[in-house]
Design an enzyme around this catalytic site. Sequence first.
Site, PDB file in Angstrom:
ATOM      1  N   LYS A   1       0.826  -1.205   0.000  1.00  0.00           N
ATOM      2  CA  LYS A   1       0.000   0.000   0.000  1.00  0.00           C
ATOM      3  C   LYS A   1       0.864   1.262   0.000  1.00  0.00           C
ATOM      4  O   LYS A   1       1.953   1.279   0.592  1.00  0.00           O
ATOM      5  CB  LYS A   1      -0.931   0.003   1.212  1.00  0.00           C
ATOM      6  CG  LYS A   1      -2.076  -1.017   1.089  1.00  0.00           C
ATOM      7  CD  LYS A   1      -3.094  -0.872   2.195  1.00  0.00           C
ATOM      8  CE  LYS A   1      -4.314  -1.746   1.919  1.00  0.00           C
ATOM      9  NZ  LYS A   1      -5.330  -1.620   2.998  1.00  0.00           N
TER      10      LYS A   1
ATOM     11  N   GLN B   1      -0.758 -13.144   9.940  1.00  0.00           N
ATOM     12  CA  GLN B   1      -1.189 -12.900   8.560  1.00  0.00           C
ATOM     13  C   GLN B   1       0.075 -12.736   7.740  1.00  0.00           C
ATOM     14  O   GLN B   1       1.152 -12.551   8.298  1.00  0.00           O
ATOM     15  CB  GLN B   1      -2.027 -11.621   8.506  1.00  0.00           C
ATOM     16  CG  GLN B   1      -1.236 -10.412   8.955  1.00  0.00           C
ATOM     17  CD  GLN B   1      -2.092  -9.332   9.597  1.00  0.00           C
ATOM     18  OE1 GLN B   1      -3.164  -9.601  10.109  1.00  0.00           O
ATOM     19  NE2 GLN B   1      -1.592  -8.113   9.568  1.00  0.00           N
TER      20      GLN B   1
ATOM     21  N   ASP C   1      -3.274  -5.985   1.047  1.00  0.00           N
ATOM     22  CA  ASP C   1      -1.852  -6.346   0.994  1.00  0.00           C
ATOM     23  C   ASP C   1      -1.501  -7.580   1.824  1.00  0.00           C
ATOM     24  O   ASP C   1      -0.334  -7.899   1.997  1.00  0.00           O
ATOM     25  CB  ASP C   1      -0.996  -5.141   1.437  1.00  0.00           C
ATOM     26  CG  ASP C   1      -1.461  -4.550   2.766  1.00  0.00           C
ATOM     27  OD1 ASP C   1      -2.567  -4.919   3.229  1.00  0.00           O
ATOM     28  OD2 ASP C   1      -0.721  -3.733   3.341  1.00  0.00           O
TER      29      ASP C   1
ATOM     30  N   ASP D   1      -2.819  -8.644  17.223  1.00  0.00           N
ATOM     31  CA  ASP D   1      -3.544  -7.932  16.170  1.00  0.00           C
ATOM     32  C   ASP D   1      -4.840  -8.658  15.800  1.00  0.00           C
ATOM     33  O   ASP D   1      -4.845  -9.859  15.530  1.00  0.00           O
ATOM     34  CB  ASP D   1      -2.612  -7.870  14.949  1.00  0.00           C
ATOM     35  CG  ASP D   1      -3.081  -6.924  13.870  1.00  0.00           C
ATOM     36  OD1 ASP D   1      -2.898  -5.720  14.038  1.00  0.00           O
ATOM     37  OD2 ASP D   1      -3.630  -7.413  12.866  1.00  0.00           O
ATOM     38  N   ASN D   2      -5.952  -7.919  15.774  1.00  0.00           N
ATOM     39  CA  ASN D   2      -7.249  -8.461  15.340  1.00  0.00           C
ATOM     40  C   ASN D   2      -7.507  -9.916  15.763  1.00  0.00           C
ATOM     41  O   ASN D   2      -7.821 -10.751  14.910  1.00  0.00           O
ATOM     42  CB  ASN D   2      -7.322  -8.399  13.798  1.00  0.00           C
ATOM     43  CG  ASN D   2      -7.835  -7.051  13.297  1.00  0.00           C
ATOM     44  OD1 ASN D   2      -8.175  -6.173  14.088  1.00  0.00           O
ATOM     45  ND2 ASN D   2      -7.907  -6.887  11.989  1.00  0.00           N
TER      46      ASN D   2
ATOM     47  N   GLU E   1      -6.206  -6.877  20.658  1.00  0.00           N
ATOM     48  CA  GLU E   1      -6.693  -5.739  19.871  1.00  0.00           C
ATOM     49  C   GLU E   1      -8.002  -6.160  19.193  1.00  0.00           C
ATOM     50  O   GLU E   1      -8.090  -6.293  17.975  1.00  0.00           O
ATOM     51  CB  GLU E   1      -5.672  -5.293  18.809  1.00  0.00           C
ATOM     52  CG  GLU E   1      -6.050  -3.972  18.174  1.00  0.00           C
ATOM     53  CD  GLU E   1      -6.173  -4.000  16.654  1.00  0.00           C
ATOM     54  OE1 GLU E   1      -6.441  -2.935  16.074  1.00  0.00           O
ATOM     55  OE2 GLU E   1      -6.013  -5.070  16.042  1.00  0.00           O
TER      56      GLU E   1
ATOM     57  N   LYS F   1       0.946   4.583   9.128  1.00  0.00           N
ATOM     58  CA  LYS F   1       0.873   3.177   8.737  1.00  0.00           C
ATOM     59  C   LYS F   1       1.449   2.959   7.350  1.00  0.00           C
ATOM     60  O   LYS F   1       1.847   1.855   7.004  1.00  0.00           O
ATOM     61  CB  LYS F   1      -0.593   2.699   8.759  1.00  0.00           C
ATOM     62  CG  LYS F   1      -1.179   2.630  10.168  1.00  0.00           C
ATOM     63  CD  LYS F   1      -2.536   1.958  10.202  1.00  0.00           C
ATOM     64  CE  LYS F   1      -3.612   2.833   9.593  1.00  0.00           C
ATOM     65  NZ  LYS F   1      -4.975   2.238   9.811  1.00  0.00           N
ATOM     66  N   TYR F   2       1.488   4.028   6.542  1.00  0.00           N
ATOM     67  CA  TYR F   2       1.931   3.869   5.148  1.00  0.00           C
ATOM     68  C   TYR F   2       3.117   4.751   4.780  1.00  0.00           C
ATOM     69  O   TYR F   2       3.563   4.747   3.644  1.00  0.00           O
ATOM     70  CB  TYR F   2       0.763   4.178   4.196  1.00  0.00           C
ATOM     71  CG  TYR F   2      -0.548   3.558   4.626  1.00  0.00           C
ATOM     72  CD1 TYR F   2      -0.786   2.195   4.443  1.00  0.00           C
ATOM     73  CD2 TYR F   2      -1.529   4.333   5.258  1.00  0.00           C
ATOM     74  CE1 TYR F   2      -1.978   1.623   4.862  1.00  0.00           C
ATOM     75  CE2 TYR F   2      -2.722   3.771   5.670  1.00  0.00           C
ATOM     76  CZ  TYR F   2      -2.946   2.413   5.476  1.00  0.00           C
ATOM     77  OH  TYR F   2      -4.118   1.856   5.890  1.00  0.00           O
TER      78      TYR F   2
HETATM   79  C1  Z3D Z   1      -4.192  -2.174  11.636  1.00  0.00           C
HETATM   80  C2  Z3D Z   1      -3.967  -3.216  10.520  1.00  0.00           C
HETATM   81  C3  Z3D Z   1      -3.070  -2.041   8.637  1.00  0.00           C
HETATM   82  C4  Z3D Z   1      -3.554  -1.002   7.655  1.00  0.00           C
HETATM   83  C5  Z3D Z   1      -4.242  -1.641   6.468  1.00  0.00           C
HETATM   84  C6  Z3D Z   1      -3.340  -2.709   5.864  1.00  0.00           C
HETATM   85  C7  Z3D Z   1      -2.975  -3.719   6.920  1.00  0.00           C
HETATM   86  C8  Z3D Z   1      -2.062  -4.798   6.424  1.00  0.00           C
HETATM   87  C9  Z3D Z   1      -4.949  -4.337  10.674  1.00  0.00           C
HETATM   88  C10 Z3D Z   1      -4.483  -5.541   9.879  1.00  0.00           C
HETATM   89  C11 Z3D Z   1      -5.199  -4.824  12.055  1.00  0.00           C
HETATM   90  C12 Z3D Z   1      -5.079  -3.843  13.151  1.00  0.00           C
HETATM   91  C13 Z3D Z   1      -4.002  -2.854  12.954  1.00  0.00           C
HETATM   92  N1  Z3D Z   1      -6.344  -3.213  13.436  1.00  0.00           N
HETATM   93  O1  Z3D Z   1      -3.341  -1.089  11.499  1.00  0.00           O
HETATM   94  O2  Z3D Z   1      -4.195  -2.606   9.244  1.00  0.00           O
HETATM   95  O3  Z3D Z   1      -4.424  -0.100   8.285  1.00  0.00           O
HETATM   96  O4  Z3D Z   1      -4.554  -0.660   5.517  1.00  0.00           O
HETATM   97  O5  Z3D Z   1      -4.001  -3.339   4.792  1.00  0.00           O
HETATM   98  O6  Z3D Z   1      -0.857  -4.235   6.027  1.00  0.00           O
HETATM   99  O7  Z3D Z   1      -2.328  -3.053   8.005  1.00  0.00           O
HETATM  100  O8  Z3D Z   1      -3.325  -6.031  10.472  1.00  0.00           O
HETATM  101  O9  Z3D Z   1      -4.001  -1.922  14.009  1.00  0.00           O
END
Ligand code: Z3D
Length: 647
Positions: A245, A305, A340, A376-377, A405, A517-518
């Site tokens: 991304k 992931q 991604d 994460d998630n 999270e 994040k990007y």
């Molecule tokens: C969150 C994570 C980030 C970006 C996305 C991107 C993804 C994978 C998400 C997935 C879980 C968690 C994190 N809530 O930041 O998402 O926002 O756009 O696709 O790279 O990472 O891990 O806090």
Amino acid sequence: MSPLAVIENVRPSVDCGRFAAKTTQGLPTEISADVFTSAHEELRAWATLTPPGGGRSLEVALRPTGNDHWVGAFTPGRIGCWQLTVSGIVDDYATWLRDTRLKHDDGQDVTVELEEGARMVESRSKAGAGSPGQRQSLLRLRDSLRRGSAAARLRTAGSAAAVRLVTASQPHEGAANAGPYPLWVDRERGGFSAWYEMFPRSEGAVAGASGTFKTAARRLPEIAAMGFDVVYLPPIHPIGESFRKGPNNTLTAGSDDPGSPWAIGGAAGGHDAVHPALGTIADFDAFVARARRRRLEVALDFAVQCSPDHPWVSEHPEWFKHRPDGSIKYAENPPKRYQDIYPIDFDTVDREGLWQELKRVMRFWIDHGVRVFRVDNPHTKSIEFWSWLIEEVHRDDPDVVFLAEAFTRPRVMERLAKVGFTQSYTYFTWRNTKHELSEYLWQLSQTEMVDYFRPNFWVNTPDILHEYLQLGGPAAFRVRLVLAAITAPSWGMYSGYELYEDAPAKEGSEEYLHSEKYQHRPRDWSYPGSLAPMVRRVNAIRGRHREAIALLRTLRLHYVDSDSVLAVSRRSDDGGDVLLMLCNLDPHNVAEASCWPDLEALGLSGAKGLRMHDELNDATFTWNTQGNYILLDPAKTPAHVFSVSAL
Ligand code: Z3D
């Protein structure tokens, strides 16, 4: 035969003992139950606590507080899984003593009753529960119950020494037992923590070049000075290139764009590798060591992931769900789309291989000194897996802390806590009004959730910049800081908060504009109006009132005659330390109101007046027990954090 006592509602317990309740090392832990018989017998009740791995049990006497409710407390010393059993028994002697006294006071002849008492005492000496000395004393007591006037005999029977002697000699055979209920004890950080999230790649980044563990470590002293104890790093692993991304969550990245850290895995390795741009594993170790010197623990992200470039994708294709055309669908957390990354199939035919590999990864980082994981998630993954993993890890390392999270439905978040997550993110970010906050705080502290669900209040995250902050200006940042840090045992802040970063990606979005994040986001921390000094002051208050802040069950709400002022008290178990926070939730307007403190809730029932020392603004006031005037100007300070004592 005396009737068997009934025992109900043992706490702390979760789903009748199916899951472990939670408490924290060094924190007074309340044990309670309803214990009764159908008739009017006097009872005794106690709790037995067996430490992890067996060993000498503790016995804690419970005392009746009315309505057949019994309460006691213990302070666990060892971490790990304890077992709690509550027992109750009819106290024959106390029942006999009470009834005989009543008859005697009524003028009835109690000669036969006194002989019954003497025989009861004699039978206790024969039951052989005590030492030879105790048996001798029991026989002497028996004899004195047969001599002298009824009044004198009753006095002897009721003396403290006699009651103690006979009580200690009562065999436990007739006791009713409830349990054992598992009770998990975490180290202090599990129940009391202040988290700071930072992207190491931003610290020291210059046009096009990433920051490193070395440059990021320079920031550690300031983080420690603000009073945090956990520094949490988003994933530090290699980042994939496929479907990487770009800035602002665009689906195409330029050649200089670093990609999202959660898109784990690439040519340089997967979950057990560090991103080459950050440094080597030795650099990571050095970062952990430098943090430790500042009393900071490093928390890592555990995000199960894979980027399409992750080694697992080619080495273990069976760990992913393939569609009829052979492709793998990217991960989702509706409505969010993670184009991604690939999700992992936890129900793969090679479940054993996958689960063991994930455990190996976690162990790898544990061996590198990481004892805190932000998962994460977790709700988009297998609950069964988490239950298994946490138990496996805790078997050898009971000090490992897991933060879930999970932002999802309440039942799912609660279940994750039940299967072992130490702490959880919460809905705090979206609770901004007095009504919302009151209800939520009540639920977290006054329902059975308090037995297993440890909330961690985050003021912001890289995914959540709430509208309240977008529109409220610096005052809003001050409000949420005080609320999170004073009302919750654990709280967290994502870097940039201290600089009041408040620009959303677009109107109506909770995402940050130019999200870190990007892209790299180096910051100028020297900003003169920074919130850092206030963060430091608030964390220092927490440090001075550890038990009061860590103990969620003593939290209470107090009456204020304004819809924009919230009053919450925090209290240590013995009431020796009491805090009362009043916060003006309206960042735009001055609040004038009156507060009627609930003295009983503060443990200060008899007080004629109160001495209120505001530790946030360093001022002292005298309050009466009725309405007390307050004025909170958000432009100056949004809150009072009073340390309260009786006048
Ligand atoms: C969150 C994570 C980030 C970006 C996305 C991107 C993804 C994978 C998400 C997935 C879980 C968690 C994190 N809530 O930041 O998402 O926002 O756009 O696709 O790279 O990472 O891990 O806090």
